[in-house]
Design an enzyme around this catalytic site. Structure first.
Site, PDB file in Angstrom:
ATOM      1  N   LYS A   9       0.832  -1.211   0.000  1.00 44.70           N
ATOM      2  CA  LYS A   9       0.000   0.000   0.000  1.00 44.70           C
ATOM      3  C   LYS A   9       0.870   1.267   0.000  1.00 44.70           C
ATOM      4  O   LYS A   9       2.078   1.209   0.249  1.00 44.70           O
ATOM      5  CB  LYS A   9      -0.935  -0.047   1.215  1.00 44.70           C
ATOM      6  CG  LYS A   9      -1.966  -1.190   1.150  1.00 44.70           C
ATOM      7  CD  LYS A   9      -2.938  -1.114   2.328  1.00 44.70           C
ATOM      8  CE  LYS A   9      -3.998  -2.203   2.268  1.00 44.70           C
ATOM      9  NZ  LYS A   9      -4.970  -2.086   3.388  1.00 44.70           N
ATOM     10  N   TYR A  49     -12.348  -2.277  -3.677  1.00 51.68           N
ATOM     11  CA  TYR A  49     -12.855  -2.444  -2.308  1.00 51.68           C
ATOM     12  C   TYR A  49     -14.388  -2.364  -2.250  1.00 51.68           C
ATOM     13  O   TYR A  49     -14.946  -2.025  -1.200  1.00 51.68           O
ATOM     14  CB  TYR A  49     -12.224  -1.410  -1.380  1.00 51.68           C
ATOM     15  CG  TYR A  49     -10.845  -1.800  -0.874  1.00 51.68           C
ATOM     16  CD1 TYR A  49     -10.659  -2.949  -0.102  1.00 51.68           C
ATOM     17  CD2 TYR A  49      -9.736  -1.016  -1.146  1.00 51.68           C
ATOM     18  CE1 TYR A  49      -9.409  -3.304   0.381  1.00 51.68           C
ATOM     19  CE2 TYR A  49      -8.467  -1.362  -0.672  1.00 51.68           C
ATOM     20  CZ  TYR A  49      -8.324  -2.510   0.097  1.00 51.68           C
ATOM     21  OH  TYR A  49      -7.080  -2.865   0.593  1.00 51.68           O
ATOM     22  N   ASN A 112      -1.912   0.356   6.700  1.00 50.35           N
ATOM     23  CA  ASN A 112      -1.437  -0.915   7.265  1.00 50.35           C
ATOM     24  C   ASN A 112      -0.589  -1.748   6.289  1.00 50.35           C
ATOM     25  O   ASN A 112      -0.536  -2.970   6.373  1.00 50.35           O
ATOM     26  CB  ASN A 112      -2.596  -1.719   7.877  1.00 50.35           C
ATOM     27  CG  ASN A 112      -3.611  -2.174   6.854  1.00 50.35           C
ATOM     28  OD1 ASN A 112      -3.497  -1.864   5.676  1.00 50.35           O
ATOM     29  ND2 ASN A 112      -4.589  -2.928   7.291  1.00 50.35           N
ATOM     30  N   HIS A 115      -2.064  -5.448   1.527  1.00 54.30           N
ATOM     31  CA  HIS A 115      -3.335  -6.157   1.344  1.00 54.30           C
ATOM     32  C   HIS A 115      -3.004  -7.545   0.829  1.00 54.30           C
ATOM     33  O   HIS A 115      -2.055  -7.712   0.052  1.00 54.30           O
ATOM     34  CB  HIS A 115      -4.223  -5.449   0.315  1.00 54.30           C
ATOM     35  CG  HIS A 115      -5.298  -6.352  -0.237  1.00 54.30           C
ATOM     36  ND1 HIS A 115      -6.478  -6.548   0.410  1.00 54.30           N
ATOM     37  CD2 HIS A 115      -5.336  -7.136  -1.346  1.00 54.30           C
ATOM     38  CE1 HIS A 115      -7.205  -7.420  -0.286  1.00 54.30           C
ATOM     39  NE2 HIS A 115      -6.524  -7.796  -1.359  1.00 54.30           N
ATOM     40  N   GLU A 126      -9.095 -10.903  -7.890  1.00 52.28           N
ATOM     41  CA  GLU A 126      -8.176  -9.769  -7.688  1.00 52.28           C
ATOM     42  C   GLU A 126      -6.990  -9.836  -8.647  1.00 52.28           C
ATOM     43  O   GLU A 126      -6.520  -8.796  -9.117  1.00 52.28           O
ATOM     44  CB  GLU A 126      -7.706  -9.750  -6.229  1.00 52.28           C
ATOM     45  CG  GLU A 126      -8.861  -9.423  -5.282  1.00 52.28           C
ATOM     46  CD  GLU A 126      -8.470  -9.433  -3.807  1.00 52.28           C
ATOM     47  OE1 GLU A 126      -7.293  -9.734  -3.485  1.00 52.28           O
ATOM     48  OE2 GLU A 126      -9.337  -9.125  -2.980  1.00 52.28           O
TER      49      GLU A 126
HETATM   50  N1  LIG Z   1     -12.236  -0.409  11.486  1.00 50.72           N
HETATM   51  C1  LIG Z   1     -11.483   0.064  10.483  1.00 50.72           C
HETATM   52  N2  LIG Z   1     -11.089   1.351  10.457  1.00 50.72           N
HETATM   53  C2  LIG Z   1     -10.359   1.845   9.461  1.00 50.72           C
HETATM   54  N3  LIG Z   1      -9.911   1.111   8.406  1.00 50.72           N
HETATM   55  C3  LIG Z   1     -10.269  -0.164   8.393  1.00 50.72           C
HETATM   56  C4  LIG Z   1     -11.051  -0.763   9.410  1.00 50.72           C
HETATM   57  N4  LIG Z   1     -11.229  -2.050   9.113  1.00 50.72           N
HETATM   58  C5  LIG Z   1     -10.576  -2.243   7.951  1.00 50.72           C
HETATM   59  N5  LIG Z   1     -10.003  -1.104   7.527  1.00 50.72           N
HETATM   60  C6  LIG Z   1      -9.215  -0.902   6.312  1.00 50.72           C
HETATM   61  O1  LIG Z   1      -9.850  -1.547   5.234  1.00 50.72           O
HETATM   62  C7  LIG Z   1      -8.987  -2.571   4.717  1.00 50.72           C
HETATM   63  C8  LIG Z   1      -9.817  -3.734   4.323  1.00 50.72           C
HETATM   64  O2  LIG Z   1     -10.424  -4.303   5.448  1.00 50.72           O
HETATM   65  P1  LIG Z   1     -10.483  -5.878   5.684  1.00 50.72           P
HETATM   66  O3  LIG Z   1     -11.417  -6.134   6.790  1.00 50.72           O
HETATM   67  O4  LIG Z   1     -10.703  -6.535   4.355  1.00 50.72           O
HETATM   68  O5  LIG Z   1      -9.011  -6.139   6.246  1.00 50.72           O
HETATM   69  P2  LIG Z   1      -7.870  -7.072   5.746  1.00 50.72           P
HETATM   70  O6  LIG Z   1      -8.456  -8.206   4.978  1.00 50.72           O
HETATM   71  O7  LIG Z   1      -6.954  -7.385   6.870  1.00 50.72           O
HETATM   72  O8  LIG Z   1      -7.108  -6.063   4.846  1.00 50.72           O
HETATM   73  P3  LIG Z   1      -6.956  -6.082   3.300  1.00 50.72           P
HETATM   74  O9  LIG Z   1      -8.316  -6.296   2.693  1.00 50.72           O
HETATM   75  O10 LIG Z   1      -6.381  -4.725   2.996  1.00 50.72           O
HETATM   76  O11 LIG Z   1      -6.017  -7.219   3.081  1.00 50.72           O
HETATM   77  C9  LIG Z   1      -7.988  -2.851   5.843  1.00 50.72           C
HETATM   78  O12 LIG Z   1      -6.747  -3.332   5.399  1.00 50.72           O
HETATM   79  C10 LIG Z   1      -7.844  -1.479   6.483  1.00 50.72           C
HETATM   80  O13 LIG Z   1      -6.887  -0.696   5.786  1.00 50.72           O
END
Ligand SMILES: Nc1ncnc2c1ncn2[C@@H]1O[C@H](COP(=O)(O)OP(=O)(O)OP(=O)(O)O)[C@@H](O)[C@H]1O
Length: 137
Positions: A9, A49, A112, A115, A126
């Site tokens: 990211k 997303y 974070n 992804h 994807e």
């Molecule tokens: N509560 C939250 N507050 C802010 N951002 C969030 C929150 N939950 C998720 N995100 C953001 O949205 C992204 C997608 O959420 P998801 O639940 O799919 O997490 P993930 O599967 O760990 O991450 P990714 O999809 O990026 O691999 C997260 O990586 C994070 O950057």
């Protein structure tokens, strides 16, 4: 062999840790079958997303994902989807296990670092979102 999609990211690209993150994959049995840097448009980020579009953090997530270039890769190996998720660590870096990519390189739950596809089915979708077949070796 199983394949998964990784995104490094904008926060991690800006920090200059692309090489260190790719090394985590290669050192742990995941081959880089394709990789490229690109700048997502808002439409790209919204489409990618789309499952999160009703969530309160959706707008912030899209703005973050377009804030700078990302590096997208196809990773290949045994149990690639699960292995990549293990190497990434928990979504919230404060909860990520020591030695994971997010524990070592992520700032917070918005920024974070990485992804990774969360299922084989999503990995296929994807990978197709970002790569033509001829770009994958
Ligand atoms: N509560 C939250 N507050 C802010 N951002 C969030 C929150 N939950 C998720 N995100 C953001 O949205 C992204 C997608 O959420 P998801 O639940 O799919 O997490 P993930 O599967 O760990 O991450 P990714 O999809 O990026 O691999 C997260 O990586 C994070 O950057």
């Amino acid at each position: 062999m199983e394949q998964t999609l990784s995104i490094i990211k904008p926060d991690a690209v800006a920090k200059g840790v692309v090489g260190k993150i790719l090394d985590r994959f290669e050192s742990n049995g995941l081959r880089v079958a394709a990789t490229k840097m690109l700048q997502l448009s808002r439409k790209d980020a919204q489409d990618f997303y789309a499952v999160h579009k009703e969530r309160p953090f959706f707008t912030d997530l899209v703005e973050f994902m377009v804030s700078g270039p990302v590096v997208v890769s196809v990773l290949e190996g045994e149990n690639a989807v699960a292995k990549n998720r293990d190497l990434m660590g928990a979504t919230n870096p404060q909860e990520a296990a020591a030695g994971t990519i997010r524990a070592d390189f992520a700032e917070n739950i918005d920024a974070n670092a990485v992804h990774g596809s969360d299922s084989l089915e999503n990995a296929e979708i994807e990978i197709r979102f970002f790569f033509a077949q001829r770009e994958i070796s």
